[in-house]
Design an enzyme around this catalytic site. Structure first.
Site, PDB file in Angstrom:
ATOM      1  N   LEU A 184       0.858  -1.181   0.000  1.00  0.00           N
ATOM      2  CA  LEU A 184       0.000   0.000   0.000  1.00  0.00           C
ATOM      3  C   LEU A 184       0.893   1.229   0.000  1.00  0.00           C
ATOM      4  O   LEU A 184       1.736   1.389   0.886  1.00  0.00           O
ATOM      5  CB  LEU A 184      -0.896   0.017   1.241  1.00  0.00           C
ATOM      6  CG  LEU A 184      -1.683   1.310   1.482  1.00  0.00           C
ATOM      7  CD1 LEU A 184      -2.704   1.555   0.376  1.00  0.00           C
ATOM      8  CD2 LEU A 184      -2.378   1.283   2.857  1.00  0.00           C
ATOM      9  N   THR A 209      -4.400   8.379  -3.669  1.00  0.00           N
ATOM     10  CA  THR A 209      -4.137   9.808  -3.721  1.00  0.00           C
ATOM     11  C   THR A 209      -5.463  10.546  -3.614  1.00  0.00           C
ATOM     12  O   THR A 209      -6.523   9.977  -3.916  1.00  0.00           O
ATOM     13  CB  THR A 209      -3.430  10.200  -5.027  1.00  0.00           C
ATOM     14  OG1 THR A 209      -3.247  11.631  -5.062  1.00  0.00           O
ATOM     15  CG2 THR A 209      -4.238   9.800  -6.262  1.00  0.00           C
ATOM     16  N   GLN A 214      -3.392  13.601 -10.349  1.00  0.00           N
ATOM     17  CA  GLN A 214      -2.459  12.497 -10.133  1.00  0.00           C
ATOM     18  C   GLN A 214      -3.135  11.161 -10.387  1.00  0.00           C
ATOM     19  O   GLN A 214      -2.556  10.265 -11.020  1.00  0.00           O
ATOM     20  CB  GLN A 214      -1.911  12.550  -8.706  1.00  0.00           C
ATOM     21  CG  GLN A 214      -0.948  13.685  -8.455  1.00  0.00           C
ATOM     22  CD  GLN A 214      -0.355  13.635  -7.061  1.00  0.00           C
ATOM     23  OE1 GLN A 214      -0.913  13.018  -6.147  1.00  0.00           O
ATOM     24  NE2 GLN A 214       0.783  14.271  -6.878  1.00  0.00           N
ATOM     25  N   CYS A 376      12.699  26.608  -0.315  1.00  0.00           N
ATOM     26  CA  CYS A 376      12.837  25.323   0.379  1.00  0.00           C
ATOM     27  C   CYS A 376      14.249  24.774   0.247  1.00  0.00           C
ATOM     28  O   CYS A 376      14.770  24.153   1.180  1.00  0.00           O
ATOM     29  CB  CYS A 376      11.819  24.323  -0.163  1.00  0.00           C
ATOM     30  SG  CYS A 376      10.144  24.620   0.426  1.00  0.00           S
TER      31      CYS A 376
END
Length: 418
Positions: A184, A209, A214, A376
């Site tokens: 999973l 999702t 996606q 980031c």
């Protein structure tokens, strides 16, 4: 205009006494060529130029923080010209020196975590906000497999596509995935991990999702690979999954769970995991032991524009809540350097294609992603956030079932192709 000139003159004078930056600030309200410019250093040519397009942006300059400067840029109140790395370096210098001088708001590391509300509806909306921008948009700056998480640069000289494949293999090797086992993948993205798990390791996979974009592309990729009999892609909340699995992976997903819900999240993972199974949680963490956000307003910017309702725990909180959820951590690996490199690759590609990308999405979205990727990269490079992979098993099992070493992860013992 005279009063504006006077205010900016005073601001520039105060800053020039404290810093010498190759930074030029211009007044360009009303459009057209700037009416006047001020330099914050001594230089032949500026490396960064900030053009004020809206007088409201002056508050962001007079009392700078990462969220106020970022908001001014995203909303078009300022334009910024210059190499994105130079832009980030100067922004951090300004906000750091402002904080040191007591002219900026306290950093978020000194603030209590606010704690967002989480529900199936809010979590779905947050995921769709971030991931449903456009598959084509993401495909321009991700690797060909569209892996949107930290890569694994085993030797440091890999290109991004190779490093992303190595990351997936690193995870699947860590969880000791064997042919015929069930896997999973919580937050499967565009399907890269489950495709690799089925193709190379011979697993039978379920990927879930909340992103419609996606989900659709992942299903297309599974069908194109001829693996529809071994991989199922679902548009499903992790709380609605039933059954048990031999292996569970969660890559870049638990950041959306919420600090108050981490123990419940891990408890659910435990409930879905076979008694002798292995699970891997791969996710971003804060480096603040109090579970605070990144300093100087960076967290506020991310909350508002990038990951609504996202919350980062410290690794100590991850391990505590994992144990509370009935899972025993076995291997913990910090990949902060790897994510800094990954984001640098993404940002460099984004910059190289910035005009093409700019034409694909609204200007505001383009600006958000441009500053987000570079920001980031900076945060990972400077130890403001980190990335941990935590390998775990159901708690309470006999010690005799645990491996003696980690040789299968880092040695020569690799699974044979299926």
């Amino acid at each position: 205009m005279p009063s504006i000139d006077k205010a900016i003159d005073g601001w520039v004078q105060r800053w020039r006494e404290r810093v010498d930056l190759p930074l030029r600030v211009c007044w360009g309200v009303g459009g057209g060529e700037p009416a006047r410019c001020w330099d914050l250093g001594t230089f032949d040519a500026p490396r960064v130029v900030i053009t004020v397009r809206d007088a409201a942006a002056l508050t962001a300059l007079l009392d700078p923080s990462l969220d106020s400067l970022g908001e001014a840029y995203v909303e078009g109140r300022i334009d910024v010209d210059g190499d994105i790395d130079d832009v980030l370096a100067m922004a951090h210098t300004l906000v750091r020196r402002a904080a040191e001088g007591g002219t900026a708001q306290p950093t978020l590391l000194q603030r209590m975590v606010q704690g967002f509300t989480h529900s199936r509806k809010l979590d779905r909306e947050a995921i769709q906000y971030h991931y449903d921008v456009s598959n084509a948009f993401y495909a321009e700056w991700l690797d060909p497999a569209m892996v949107y998480s930290c890569a694994y640069f085993e030797h440091g000289d890999e290109d991004l596509a190779t490093a992303q494949t190595k990351k997936i293999d690193h995870i699947l090797t860590k969880i000791r995935l064997q042919p015929g086992q069930t896997l999973l993948d919580i937050g499967c993205g565009w399907g890269a991990l489950v495709l690799r798990a089925a193709q190379r390791f011979g697993a039978r996979c379920v990927g879930i999702t909340l992103s419609q974009a996606q989900y659709e592309l992942a299903r297309e990729r599974v069908a194109a690979a001829g693996l529809a009999d071994r991989i199922e892609i679902r548009l499903q909340d992790y709380r609605d999954v039933e059954g048990t699995f031999d292996r569970i992976t969660s890559v870049g997903m638990f950041e959306h769970v919420g600090l108050k819900h981490l123990a419940d999240y891990f408890r659910l993972v435990r409930a879905r995991l076979a008694p002798d199974g292995w699970a891997m949680n791969h996710g971003i963490t804060t480096t603040d032991p109090g579970d605070g956000e990144t300093p100087y307003g960076g967290g506020r910017f991310i909350d508002k524009y990038v990951f609504p309702h996202g919350e980062l725990p410290h690794i100590a909180t991850v391990l505590r809540t994992m144990q509370e959820g009935g899972l025993e951590p076995f291997d913990v690996e910090n990949l902060r350097r790897h994510y800094a490199r990954t984001l640098q690759c993404w940002s460099a590609t984004f910059e190289a294609k910035r005009e093409r990308l700019r034409a694909m999405v609204p200007e505001r979205i383009w600006r958000i992603w441009r500053v987000y990727l570079a920001g980031c990269a900076w945060a990972f490079e400077h130890d403001q956030i980190a990335l941990f992979q935590v390998l775990c098993r159901p708690a309470g099992r006999s010690a005799q079932e645990l491996p003696w070493s980690r040789r299968w992860i880092y040695g020569d013992e690799t699974p044979a192709p299926a």
